[in-house]
Scaffold this motif. Structure first.
Motif, PDB file in Angstrom:
ATOM      1  N   GLN A  42       0.830  -1.204   0.000  1.00 43.64           N
ATOM      2  CA  GLN A  42       0.000   0.000   0.000  1.00 43.64           C
ATOM      3  C   GLN A  42       0.864   1.254   0.000  1.00 43.64           C
ATOM      4  OE1 GLN A  42      -3.346   0.178  -0.276  1.00 43.64           O
ATOM      5  NE2 GLN A  42      -3.201   2.407  -0.285  1.00 43.64           N
ATOM      6  N   PHE A 151      -7.404  -0.969   2.922  1.00 47.04           N
ATOM      7  CA  PHE A 151      -7.749  -2.368   2.620  1.00 47.04           C
ATOM      8  C   PHE A 151      -8.248  -3.073   3.874  1.00 47.04           C
ATOM      9  CE2 PHE A 151      -3.208  -2.573   3.729  1.00 47.04           C
ATOM     10  CZ  PHE A 151      -3.171  -3.626   4.633  1.00 47.04           C
ATOM     11  N   LYS A 184     -10.273  -1.755  -1.027  1.00 47.20           N
ATOM     12  CA  LYS A 184     -10.141  -3.131  -1.505  1.00 47.20           C
ATOM     13  C   LYS A 184     -10.202  -4.101  -0.323  1.00 47.20           C
ATOM     14  CE  LYS A 184      -5.286  -1.903  -1.978  1.00 47.20           C
ATOM     15  NZ  LYS A 184      -5.550  -0.462  -1.851  1.00 47.20           N
ATOM     16  N   TYR A 185     -10.611  -5.309  -0.626  1.00 44.20           N
ATOM     17  CA  TYR A 185     -10.753  -6.341   0.404  1.00 44.20           C
ATOM     18  C   TYR A 185      -9.937  -7.554  -0.018  1.00 44.20           C
ATOM     19  CZ  TYR A 185     -12.789  -9.781   3.516  1.00 44.20           C
ATOM     20  OH  TYR A 185     -12.951 -10.762   4.454  1.00 44.20           O
ATOM     21  N   ILE A 199      -8.044 -10.283  -4.260  1.00 46.10           N
ATOM     22  CA  ILE A 199      -8.346  -8.880  -3.980  1.00 46.10           C
ATOM     23  C   ILE A 199      -9.666  -8.533  -4.649  1.00 46.10           C
ATOM     24  CG2 ILE A 199      -7.546  -6.495  -4.176  1.00 46.10           C
ATOM     25  CD1 ILE A 199      -4.731  -7.597  -4.621  1.00 46.10           C
TER      26      ILE A 199
END
Length: 225
Positions: A42, A151, A184-185, A199
């Motif tokens: 990130q 995230f 985002k996960y 993702i």
């Protein structure tokens, strides 16, 4: 109005073993190792005001005092945290995560990310005012505040399907989880000794090029450890 897209990463048995061995060698959990790699990925992206805000999840079904039976699927508690001052070293991050998940806040901040179909039915019925469940009404009516989490991560650990399905299933579909408050996960699971990361994101919130850069940096972090 969300668009759902998923990018996946599959690590071989050898790579998966190396991830686990590296974590053990450093005296940290695999979850902390992955969190650290995700956070570094990130930080490698262009600056965003929420780049250090993340949600780390843990399955708390085995910690619940009352067995939930079939009321809901998996109980997952998500704890929101800022990693900026906590991740100078991966060991510090491990201590930080452990303290968070051992605290009473774990039970007070219970967030369910995996629902039984009946729960979704109840959400829909409340949405259209066909039922009046006050707690669910609050969930349905909650207004969005915009993206403020870089995230979310849930590590499902080792998945062992029913032996009858062993020869039928080749892989598990990742969890699709979208929110306009989360960019985002990431769902992680190990199946047949191979770790898989997925993702899930909304391309109207974050570009596919940025997700691809995030993914490539993450792969580099794992393979160059």
């Amino acid at each position: 109005k969300h668009e759902v897209k998923i990018m996946t990463m599959n690590f071989s048995c050898e790579e998966t073993k190396r991830i686990i061995d590296t974590a053990k060698k450093n005296g940290i959990t695999v979850n902390t190792f992955i969190t650290n790699a995700l956070h570094k990925s990130q930080l490698a992206l262009p600056y965003k005001p929420f780049q250090n805000e993340v949600i780390i999840s843990v399955n708390v079904r085995d910690k619940l005092k009352v067995t939930p039976h079939r009321q809901l699927g998996y109980f997952v508690s998500g704890i929101r945290m800022n990693l900026l001052k906590k991740s100078n070293t991966v060991e510090n991050l491990q201590t930080f995560l452990k303290s968070k998940f051992r605290s009473n806040a774990l039970y007070r901040s219970l967030a369910v990310y995996f629902f039984a179909p009946s729960f979704f039915d109840l959400i829909q019925l409340n949405k259209f005012q066909l039922r009046q469940d006050k707690s669910l009404q609050k969930i349905v009516a909650k207004e969005s505040t915009g993206v403020d989490v870089a995230f979310g991560l849930t590590n499902l650990g080792i998945i062992q399907p029913n032996t009858k399905c062993n020869d039928t299933l080749t892989r598990f579909l990742p969890l699709a989880f979208l929110s306009d408050t989360m960019e985002k996960y990431v769902s992680v699971f190990t199946y047949k000794r191979q770790m898989q990361l997925a993702i899930c994101f909304d391309p109207t919130i974050v570009s596919e090029n940025e997700i691809a850069a995030f993914k490539n940096f993450l792969i580099g972090e794992v393979k160059n450890m």
